[in-house]
Design an enzyme around this catalytic site. Structure first.
Site, PDB file in Angstrom:
ATOM      1  N   TYR A 124       0.684  -1.288  -0.183  1.00  0.00           N
ATOM      2  CA  TYR A 124      -0.229   0.575  -0.213  1.00  0.00           C
ATOM      3  C   TYR A 124       0.601   0.896  -0.086  1.00  0.00           C
ATOM      4  CZ  TYR A 124      -3.667  -3.292   0.960  1.00  0.00           C
ATOM      5  OH  TYR A 124      -4.315  -4.692   1.470  1.00  0.00           O
ATOM      6  N   SER A 125       0.279   1.923  -0.797  1.00  0.00           N
ATOM      7  CA  SER A 125       1.097   3.001  -1.083  1.00  0.00           C
ATOM      8  C   SER A 125       1.188   3.517   0.264  1.00  0.00           C
ATOM      9  CB  SER A 125       1.084   3.991  -2.245  1.00  0.00           C
ATOM     10  OG  SER A 125       0.823   3.623  -2.793  1.00  0.00           O
ATOM     11  N   CYS A 147      -1.120   7.674 -10.615  1.00  0.00           N
ATOM     12  CA  CYS A 147      -1.413   6.276  -9.577  1.00  0.00           C
ATOM     13  C   CYS A 147      -2.302   5.905  -9.528  1.00  0.00           C
ATOM     14  CB  CYS A 147      -0.707   6.773  -8.143  1.00  0.00           C
ATOM     15  SG  CYS A 147      -0.859   5.109  -6.925  1.00  0.00           S
ATOM     16  N   GLU A 161       2.896   4.282 -11.048  1.00  0.00           N
ATOM     17  CA  GLU A 161       2.658   3.739 -10.074  1.00  0.00           C
ATOM     18  C   GLU A 161       0.713   2.828 -10.750  1.00  0.00           C
ATOM     19  OE1 GLU A 161       5.185   2.922  -7.436  1.00  0.00           O
ATOM     20  OE2 GLU A 161       2.962   3.110  -5.520  1.00  0.00           O
ATOM     21  N   TYR A 179      -2.231  -0.035 -11.606  1.00  0.00           N
ATOM     22  CA  TYR A 179      -2.156  -2.102 -11.227  1.00  0.00           C
ATOM     23  C   TYR A 179      -3.887  -2.072 -11.609  1.00  0.00           C
ATOM     24  CZ  TYR A 179       1.215  -1.111  -7.311  1.00  0.00           C
ATOM     25  OH  TYR A 179       2.491  -0.949  -6.151  1.00  0.00           O
TER      26      TYR A 179
END
Ligand code: NAP
Length: 412
Positions: free
Chosen positions: A202-203, A370, A410, A412
Site C-alpha cells: 500500500y502506498s 497512480c 504506479e 495496478y
C-alpha cells in the site's frame, strides 16, 4: 570491472522470493519479457535474460538483484524457480570452468553502466533532487508491529466504494519514509496452499513527517475489495482485514519500499498528479508535504487530475475541496455522476492542455500517475496529443522525462 565469464558459465539472474513483494514492477520493466510469475513467485527465464539491468533500479525492495554463477547447462529453470520458498545457496563452479577461456559476451556489470530505457512507460530513476529513501528496514522474516490509531471511511456511506483512511503508529521504532513510498502489510492466516500470506503493498497517504506532523505514524488509503477486475465476487484478504481493524489492534508491517516514485526535493518544483480512486494515496502525501510548507514560499505549482465514479466515491473529497485554489489546481473526472457526461482523467488533461503544456515546458516539473492500470495508455495518449498540438515531438519529450526521472507510474 569484472573479468568476462567463460562461455559455459552463466551469471544467472534470480529473484529472492523472501524479499519480493509481488508488485509486478520487474515484469513490466523488462524490455525483453524475460520475467514472468504465477501465484507463488516472480521468476527470470535464463533463456531470455541478457543481464541488461533495466529491472534492477525500479525494484522497490532489491529482491530482483540476485545473481548466481552457474554452469550454463545447469541453470535453474522456470518451473524450479516458481516452486522456491527461498533462494538456493551459491554453488561452486567446477575448477576447469573457473579457468576456462573468456567468452565475448558482455558481462551484466558492463551492461549496467548504460541501462537501456525499459519497456515501462515511466522513469526507472527518481527525480535528481529526491531525498534519499530507506528501504527494507523490516522484512518478512523480521516484520515490525504497528498499532492502529485511526480507521475511518473516506467515501460516502451510501456508496459501494468502501475506502478507508487507516493510521498506523510505530511507537519508539524507527520507520523513516518518503512520499511515494509504500509499505507491506502481512495479513494473518494462510493461503489456499497453507502458506503464510504474501505481504500486500500500500502506498503512503501521509508525508514524511507523519500523518500528524511530528508523530511516528503514517496513513494508508485502502479500498475494501469485494470483486475482482472482471466484476466477479472476490474477497480481498488484506483489504478486508485492514478495513475491519479497530483502534489499538496490532498489524505486522514490512518495508518501507520504493526508490523511484519519489517527489523532487528542490524549491519551486511543480507536480502534475494524475490518479484514480485509491491511487490518490501518494498524491495526498505529496500535496500534504507542500501544504505544510506553504508559508515558506518554496512551493512550485500543483496540478491535480483525479478520477472517481462520483463525488461521494472520491476519497478525501471534503478535505480536498477545502484546499486553497491558489495552492492546488484541482480537476475532478467523474465517470458515473448522475446527469453528467462520463469523464476520465485523460479527458481533463486534454481540456487543460494549456496548463499542462506550460508545466511540461518547465524542467522543474515532475509527473506522477497512480491508480488503475487501464488509464496508463489513455494518459500517455493525452500527453502526446497536448504536446503535438504545440508542434512538439512527444517521443523526444517522453524519453527526456523518463531519463530525468520526471514521469512516474504506479498502476495496478
Ligand atoms: P475505481 O473506483 O474502479 O475507478 C476510479 C475511476 O477511474 C472511475 O471513475 C473509473 O471509471 C475510472 N477509470 C476506469 N478505467 C479507466 C481508464 N481506462 N482510464 C481512466 N480512468 C478509468 O478505482 P479503484 O477501485 O479505487 O482503483 C484504484 C487503483 O489504484 C487500483 O487498481 C489499486 O490497486 C491502485 N492503487 C492503490 C494504491 C493504494 O495504496 N491503495 C496505490 C497505488 C495504486 P468507470 O466508471 O469507467 O469505472
Amino acid at each position: 570491472m569484472n573479468a568476462p565469464l567463460p562461455a559455459e558459465v552463466l551469471k544467472q539472474h534470480l529473484i529472492d522470493p523472501e524479499i519480493c513483494i509481488r508488485c509486478n514492477t520487474c515484469e513490466e520493466t523488462c524490455p525483453i519479457k524475460a520475467i514472468t510469475h504465477d501465484s507463488n513467485n516472480y521468476v527470470v527465464d535464463p533463456e531470455i535474460c541478457n543481464g541488461c539491468m533495466a529491472c534492477v533500479p525500479p525494484c522497490p525492495t532489491g529482491a530482483i538483484d540476485n545473481w548466481r554463477l552457474m554452469v550454463r547447462t545447469e541453470a535453474y529453470g522456470l518451473q524450479e524457480q516458481l516452486g522456491w520458498e527461498e533462494l538456493p545457496g551459491e554453488k561452486a563452479l567446477p575448477e576447469a570452468m573457473a579457468a576456462a577461456p573468456a567468452s565475448d559476451e558482455p558481462d551484466a556489470t558492463e551492461a549496467a553502466i548504460a541501462p537501456p530505457l525499459s519497456a515501462a512507460p515511466g522513469a526507472t530513476v527518481p527525480p535528481w533532487s529526491a531525498a534519499h529513501p530507506y528501504v527494507n528496514l523490516y522484512t518478512h522474516k523480521a516484520p515490525m508491529t504497528a498499532t492502529v490509531v485511526g480507521n475511518y471511511r473516506v467515501t460516502g456511506a451510501d456508496t459501494e466504494s468502501d475506502i478507508h483512511h487507516i493510521v498506523l503508529d510505530f511507537g519508539e521504532l524507527p520507520f523513516p519514509v518518503l512520499e511515494g513510498q509504500s509499505i507491506g502489510i502481512l495479513p494473518p492466516g494462510v493461503d489456499a496452499q497453507g502458506r503464510p500470506h504474501h505481504a500486500r503493498q500500500y502506498s503512503l497517504a501521509s508525508p514524511r513527517d507523519g500523518e500528524r506532523a511530528g508523530y511516528n505514524n503514517l496513513s494508508l488509503t485502502v479500498k475494501r475489495v469485494t470483486e475482482d477486475h472482471a466484476g466477479a465476487a472476490a474477497h480481498g484478504v488484506c483489504s478486508n482485514y485492514l478495513c475491519d481493524l479497530a483502534k489499538n489492534d496490532k498489524v505486522q508491517v514490512i518495508g518501507p519500499f520504493g526508490n523511484t516514485f519519489l517527489m523532487p526535493n528542490h524549491p519551486r518544483a511543480n507536480l502534475i498528479m494524475i490518479c484514480t480512486g485509491t491511487g490518490s494515496a501518494p498524491m495526498r502525501a505529496m500535496t500534504e508535504r507542500y501544504r505544510r510548507r506553504i508559508e515558506t514560499g518554496e512551493n512550485g505549482r500543483l496540478l491535480l487530475f483525479f478520477g472517481a465514479r462520483t463525488e461521494r466515491e472520491l476519497p478525501y473529497f471534503g478535505p480536498l475541496m477545502k484546499l486553497p485554489r491558489d495552492f492546488i489546481d484541482i480537476n475532478l473526472a467523474l465517470s458515473r455522476e448522475t446527469g453528467q457526461p462520463k469523464r476520465y482523467v485523460q479527458d481533463l488533461i486534454r481540456d487543460r492542455a494549456d496548463a499542462v503544456r506550460e508545466l511540461l515546458a518547465d524542467r522543474n516539473t515532475c509527473i506522477y500517475v497512480c491508480g488503475l492500470k487501464g488509464m496508463e495508455l489513455g494518459v500517455l495518449d493525452a500527453l502526446r496529443e497536448v504536446t503535438l498540438q504545440a508542434g512538439q515531438d512527444w517521443s523526444i519529450l517522453h524519453d527526456a522525462l523518463r531519463r530525468e526521472g520526471r514521469l512516474h507510474f504506479e498502476t495496478y
